[in-house]
Design an enzyme around this catalytic site. Structure first.
Site, PDB file in Angstrom:
ATOM      1  CB  ALA A  32      -0.966   0.001   1.184  1.00 43.46           C
ATOM      2  CG  HIS A  37       5.980   2.979   1.653  1.00 37.63           C
ATOM      3  ND1 HIS A  37       4.618   3.131   1.617  1.00 37.63           N
ATOM      4  CD2 HIS A  37       6.242   2.229   2.754  1.00 37.63           C
ATOM      5  CE1 HIS A  37       4.073   2.495   2.636  1.00 37.63           C
ATOM      6  NE2 HIS A  37       5.038   1.944   3.360  1.00 37.63           N
ATOM      7  CD  GLN A  61       4.555  -5.819  11.344  1.00 40.28           C
ATOM      8  OE1 GLN A  61       5.488  -6.364  10.764  1.00 40.28           O
ATOM      9  NE2 GLN A  61       4.457  -4.503  11.393  1.00 40.28           N
ATOM     10  CG  ASP A 154       6.148   3.241  11.718  1.00 40.04           C
ATOM     11  OD1 ASP A 154       5.108   3.119  12.359  1.00 40.04           O
ATOM     12  OD2 ASP A 154       6.176   3.286  10.469  1.00 40.04           O
ATOM     13  CD  GLN A 157       8.748  -0.602  12.252  1.00 35.19           C
ATOM     14  OE1 GLN A 157       7.826  -1.370  12.425  1.00 35.19           O
ATOM     15  NE2 GLN A 157       8.924   0.026  11.099  1.00 35.19           N
TER      16      GLN A 157
HETATM   17  O1  PAF Z   1       6.938  -0.398   9.134  1.00 37.60           O
HETATM   18  C1  PAF Z   1       6.432  -1.362   8.520  1.00 37.60           C
HETATM   19  O2  PAF Z   1       5.798  -1.203   7.471  1.00 37.60           O
HETATM   20  C2  PAF Z   1       6.605  -2.758   9.079  1.00 37.60           C
HETATM   21  O3  PAF Z   1       6.552  -2.763  10.458  1.00 37.60           O
HETATM   22  C3  PAF Z   1       7.876  -3.471   8.563  1.00 37.60           C
HETATM   23  C4  PAF Z   1       9.135  -2.767   9.043  1.00 37.60           C
HETATM   24  C5  PAF Z   1       7.851  -3.509   7.041  1.00 37.60           C
HETATM   25  C6  PAF Z   1       7.913  -4.894   9.088  1.00 37.60           C
HETATM   26  O4  PAF Z   1       6.811  -5.632   8.639  1.00 37.60           O
END
Ligand code: PAF
Length: 296
Positions: A32, A37, A61, A154, A157
């Protein structure tokens, strides 16, 4: 652009690139794709000989099955965007390819992710970061990248992945890339596609209020700044703050005084949508820096 579906084909592709001495940049995604990205992808293309992108909605996740079922997917559009951005290969596997034995894989390993994984998303989405660590470490093992690219939306993350590679001894350079925003300030996210018209109109309030709070913080305490953000957002009937935490940018642990650190970030999660239809609300995350170290 090569489209790779299997682990065997990916391993062969990576081995050939390595044998030719080519550097590899990996952009892990769940598809998506949007401009956020693509900003990571463009950096990976310019920094490396080979830019690899994974498109995989990682089931491990998601702590909420509804969230997994409704996660936006559009593989064809993703591939078109990636080919246009000059990507060398995309890895788009099934869960069966990624996790041997799926849907009943062996008990997953438990990663040491440090205290950064215990707070905020870690508290509100139990198991989420173990799932992220599981898929990212698997992708690192298969793609053997020199560099991997993640977006700062994120924020937590990235800290957790840094902890994961340190505890696992994985050698890869983590490149953190700035948040991309729509013209009205909303942080770009795949989940924005799920917003109702009204939700999309109100969601930019998150960034607007966070931005205002930076000015407010110059003359107010951490606690007062925190409360002003939560009160302002909760006053909007389309928004509900799940958590707002003002944390040290390295440890992700809460700070009480502005003087405590040279890197202080406010991390927020907000449900956006009509409170009368909670299952249709969209969970959005964003963050803002109050203090940034000069070397960041
Ligand atoms: O940030 C994301 O889109 C996801 O957490 C990742 C890093 C692709 C792992 O599935």
């Amino acid at each position: 652009m090569r489209i790779i579906r299997t682990v065997t084909d990916l391993e062969n592709y990576v081995a050939a690139a390595r044998a030719e001495g080519r550097s590899i940049g990996l952009v892990p995604t769940m598809g998506a794709l949007h401009e956020g990205h693509l900003s990571l992808v463009r950096k990976a293309v310019s920094d490396n000989d080979v830019a690899l992108v994974s498109v995989f909605v990682n089931p491990t996740q998601f702590n909420n099955p509804h969230d997994l079922a409704t996660y936006p997917r559009d593989e064809e559009a993703d591939f078109r965007l990636l080919a246009g951005a000059g990507v060398s290969a995309v890895f788009a596997p099934t869960p069966e390819e990624v996790y041997p034995g799926w849907p009943e894989p062996a008990a997953p390993k438990v990663y040491d992710l440090g205290s950064a994984a215990e707070v905020m998303e870690g508290k509100h989405r139990p198991g989420h970061f173990q799932g992220v660590a599981q898929v990212v470490s698997r992708l690192f093992e298969l793609c053997r990248p020199d560099r991997a690219y993640f977006g700062e939306k994120d924020f937590q993350q990235i800290a957790v992945i840094r902890n994961m590679i340190a505890s696992e001894g994985i050698k890869v350079e983590i490149i953190a890339c700035p948040i991309c925003r729509a013209d009205d300030g909303l942080a770009l996210s795949s989940r924005n596609a799920l917003l109702s018209e009204e939700g999309r109109r109100e969601a930019p309030e998150i960034h607007r209020i966070l931005g205002q709070s930076v000015e407010y913080s110059r003359t107010h305490s951490v606690r007062a700044t925190h409360d002003s953000v939560v009160e302002a957002l909760d006053a909007n009937p389309m928004l509900e703050v799940e958590y707002y935490e003002i944390v040290d940018g390295r440890t992700l642990l809460p700070v009480e005084e502005w003087e405590e650190s040279d890197w202080i970030v406010g991390c927020i999660t907000v449900y956006c949508g009509d409170a009368a239809a909670p299952e249709k609300r969209v969970r959005l995350i964003d963050n803002i820096a109050y203090r940034t170290p000069s070397n960041h």
